[in-house]
Motif scaffolding. Structure first.
Motif, PDB file in Angstrom:
ATOM      1  N   TYR A   1      28.491  -0.602 -30.315  1.00 43.79           N
ATOM      2  CA  TYR A   1      28.066   0.753 -30.656  1.00 43.79           C
ATOM      3  C   TYR A   1      27.213   1.258 -29.501  1.00 43.79           C
ATOM      4  CZ  TYR A   1      25.819   4.490 -33.422  1.00 43.79           C
ATOM      5  OH  TYR A   1      25.360   5.699 -33.900  1.00 43.79           O
TER       6      TYR A   1
ATOM      7  N   ILE B   1      25.414   4.663 -27.317  1.00 43.96           N
ATOM      8  CA  ILE B   1      24.849   5.990 -27.516  1.00 43.96           C
ATOM      9  C   ILE B   1      24.327   6.525 -26.181  1.00 43.96           C
ATOM     10  CG2 ILE B   1      23.144   7.358 -28.812  1.00 43.96           C
ATOM     11  CD1 ILE B   1      23.729   3.858 -30.001  1.00 43.96           C
TER      12      ILE B   1
ATOM     13  N   PHE C   1      19.184  12.410 -28.789  1.00 45.43           N
ATOM     14  CA  PHE C   1      20.556  11.947 -28.991  1.00 45.43           C
ATOM     15  C   PHE C   1      21.559  12.991 -28.504  1.00 45.43           C
ATOM     16  CE2 PHE C   1      23.881   9.699 -31.315  1.00 45.43           C
ATOM     17  CZ  PHE C   1      24.760  10.708 -31.680  1.00 45.43           C
TER      18      PHE C   1
ATOM     19  N   ASN D   1      24.014  -1.152 -29.143  1.00 48.16           N
ATOM     20  CA  ASN D   1      23.624  -1.809 -30.386  1.00 48.16           C
ATOM     21  C   ASN D   1      24.855  -2.525 -30.902  1.00 48.16           C
ATOM     22  OD1 ASN D   1      22.261  -2.586 -32.687  1.00 48.16           O
ATOM     23  ND2 ASN D   1      22.163  -0.553 -33.594  1.00 48.16           N
TER      24      ASN D   1
ATOM     25  N   GLU E   1      20.470   1.062 -39.428  1.00 47.14           N
ATOM     26  CA  GLU E   1      21.233   0.907 -38.190  1.00 47.14           C
ATOM     27  C   GLU E   1      20.594   1.768 -37.112  1.00 47.14           C
ATOM     28  OE1 GLU E   1      25.848   0.781 -37.029  1.00 47.14           O
ATOM     29  OE2 GLU E   1      25.140   2.794 -37.550  1.00 47.14           O
ATOM     30  N   ALA E   2      20.307   1.160 -35.976  1.00 46.88           N
ATOM     31  CA  ALA E   2      19.676   1.892 -34.873  1.00 46.88           C
ATOM     32  C   ALA E   2      20.757   2.570 -34.050  1.00 46.88           C
ATOM     33  CB  ALA E   2      18.874   0.930 -34.013  1.00 46.88           C
ATOM     34  N   GLY E   3      20.832   3.898 -34.176  1.00 47.19           N
ATOM     35  CA  GLY E   3      21.825   4.652 -33.421  1.00 47.19           C
ATOM     36  C   GLY E   3      21.244   5.994 -33.038  1.00 47.19           C
ATOM     37  N   GLU E   4      21.325   6.954 -33.923  1.00 45.78           N
ATOM     38  CA  GLU E   4      20.760   8.267 -33.657  1.00 45.78           C
ATOM     39  C   GLU E   4      19.285   8.248 -34.030  1.00 45.78           C
ATOM     40  OE1 GLU E   4      22.773  11.555 -35.432  1.00 45.78           O
ATOM     41  OE2 GLU E   4      21.392  13.031 -34.552  1.00 45.78           O
ATOM     42  N   LEU E   5      18.473   7.965 -33.030  1.00 47.82           N
ATOM     43  CA  LEU E   5      17.031   7.935 -33.226  1.00 47.82           C
ATOM     44  C   LEU E   5      16.451   9.314 -32.927  1.00 47.82           C
ATOM     45  CD1 LEU E   5      17.542   4.888 -33.260  1.00 47.82           C
ATOM     46  CD2 LEU E   5      15.595   4.607 -31.726  1.00 47.82           C
TER      47      LEU E   5
ATOM     48  N   TYR F   1      21.587   9.290 -24.528  1.00 47.82           N
ATOM     49  CA  TYR F   1      20.412  10.104 -24.796  1.00 47.82           C
ATOM     50  C   TYR F   1      20.067  10.921 -23.555  1.00 47.82           C
ATOM     51  CZ  TYR F   1      19.169   7.821 -29.194  1.00 47.82           C
ATOM     52  OH  TYR F   1      19.162   7.387 -30.490  1.00 47.82           O
TER      53      TYR F   1
ATOM     54  N   LEU G   1      18.140  -1.039 -30.860  1.00 47.16           N
ATOM     55  CA  LEU G   1      18.805  -0.243 -29.845  1.00 47.16           C
ATOM     56  C   LEU G   1      18.195  -0.588 -28.495  1.00 47.16           C
ATOM     57  CD1 LEU G   1      20.940   2.013 -29.718  1.00 47.16           C
ATOM     58  CD2 LEU G   1      19.058   3.662 -29.769  1.00 47.16           C
TER      59      LEU G   1
ATOM     60  N   ALA H   1      25.649  -1.835 -37.444  1.00 45.81           N
ATOM     61  CA  ALA H   1      24.651  -2.134 -38.475  1.00 45.81           C
ATOM     62  C   ALA H   1      23.420  -2.842 -37.921  1.00 45.81           C
ATOM     63  CB  ALA H   1      25.244  -2.958 -39.614  1.00 45.81           C
ATOM     64  N   GLY H   2      23.382  -3.009 -36.610  1.00 44.78           N
ATOM     65  CA  GLY H   2      22.223  -3.658 -35.999  1.00 44.78           C
ATOM     66  C   GLY H   2      21.008  -2.755 -36.019  1.00 44.78           C
ATOM     67  N   ASN H   3      19.826  -3.333 -35.985  1.00 46.34           N
ATOM     68  CA  ASN H   3      18.617  -2.530 -36.065  1.00 46.34           C
ATOM     69  C   ASN H   3      17.870  -2.441 -34.736  1.00 46.34           C
ATOM     70  OD1 ASN H   3      17.377  -5.048 -35.823  1.00 46.34           O
ATOM     71  ND2 ASN H   3      17.067  -5.247 -38.024  1.00 46.34           N
TER      72      ASN H   3
END
Lengths: 112, 113
Positions: free
Chosen positions: A32, A34, A46, A93, B98-102, A36, A100, A96-98
């Motif tokens: 996953y 992302i 984001f 990530n 879930e860490a994604g859109e922070l 920024y 980033l 479902a991982g916590n």
């Protein structure tokens, strides 16, 4: 160890041109990703994300490409505008991982 | 309305002092974070709380103590400040775990003299 992205390089682009920002990752377990954007004096914001079951995703003026074979991620900005001047970060990530993990960032400077 | 707010925005203090940075989010998010950004813009996670429970403690010196009185607040207390603690500290929050859109705050710039 894990390494996402590069230390801070700078990309200068003419207003109206397209920008391409690259990011390399080394953690094969990441699925996953992302992007920024961080403007001067502000927190990261984001832009767009992509999961490993896709290789391309489009947003408004932005496109993210994912190449899992070579562990490479890119962000394309169409018709770059002065407001696009910022530092751009890729982050990774696991689903479902916590946690980033951010890469080192790329500074984009838009020339008028 | 500010979504994730941090105070103070700037903090200048002497080595050895103790200081706190506060963070509040009004987004109804479950998970909050503290990140440290150094002078080269590198962002490193420090802590994460989900519904007041600590879920990430990323090898941060125990001079740093986070506290989450409720899921809308995550404060950071730093004891015995050192020169290397100078950085911008960002609070962030996200829906679920879930860490994604922070969603990040504006940052708190700490300068230790």
């Amino acid at each position: 160890g894990e390494n996402v992205g590069l230390h801070l390089p700078t990309l200068s682009v003419q207003e109206g041109d397209n920008s391409i920002i690259n990011c390399a990752y080394s953690n094969s377990a990441s699925d996953y990703f992302i992007w920024y954007k961080q403007e001067s004096g502000k927190g990261p914001q984001f832009i767009i994300d992509i999961r490993s079951n896709m290789d391309k995703r489009q947003g408004q003026r932005v496109t993210v490409l994912l190449n899992k074979t070579v562990k490479h991620l890119s962000l394309q900005i169409a018709a770059t505008q002065p407001g696009d001047s910022a530092v751009y970060f890729c982050a990774e990530n696991r689903a479902a991982g916590n946690k980033l993990t951010f890469g080192g960032g790329t500074r984009v400077l838009v020339k008028p | 309305d500010t979504a994730v707010s941090q105070t103070p925005k700037y903090l200048v203090t002497q080595m050895g002092n103790d200081k706190s940075i506060k963070c509040e989010q009004n987004l109804g998010h479950d998970t909050m974070y503290w990140y440290k950004q150094d002078s080269k813009k590198f962002l490193k996670i420090m802590f994460s709380y989900n519904n007041k429970e600590l879920i990430i403690n990323e090898t941060v010196p125990n001079r740093f103590s986070p506290k989450s009185p409720d899921k809308a607040h995550l404060n950071l207390h730093i004891n015995s400040l050192e020169l290397g603690d100078s950085a911008v500290y960002f609070c962030a929050s996200t829906v679920g775990s879930e860490a994604g859109e922070l969603f990040f705050g504006e940052g708190s710039r700490l300068t230790v003299l």
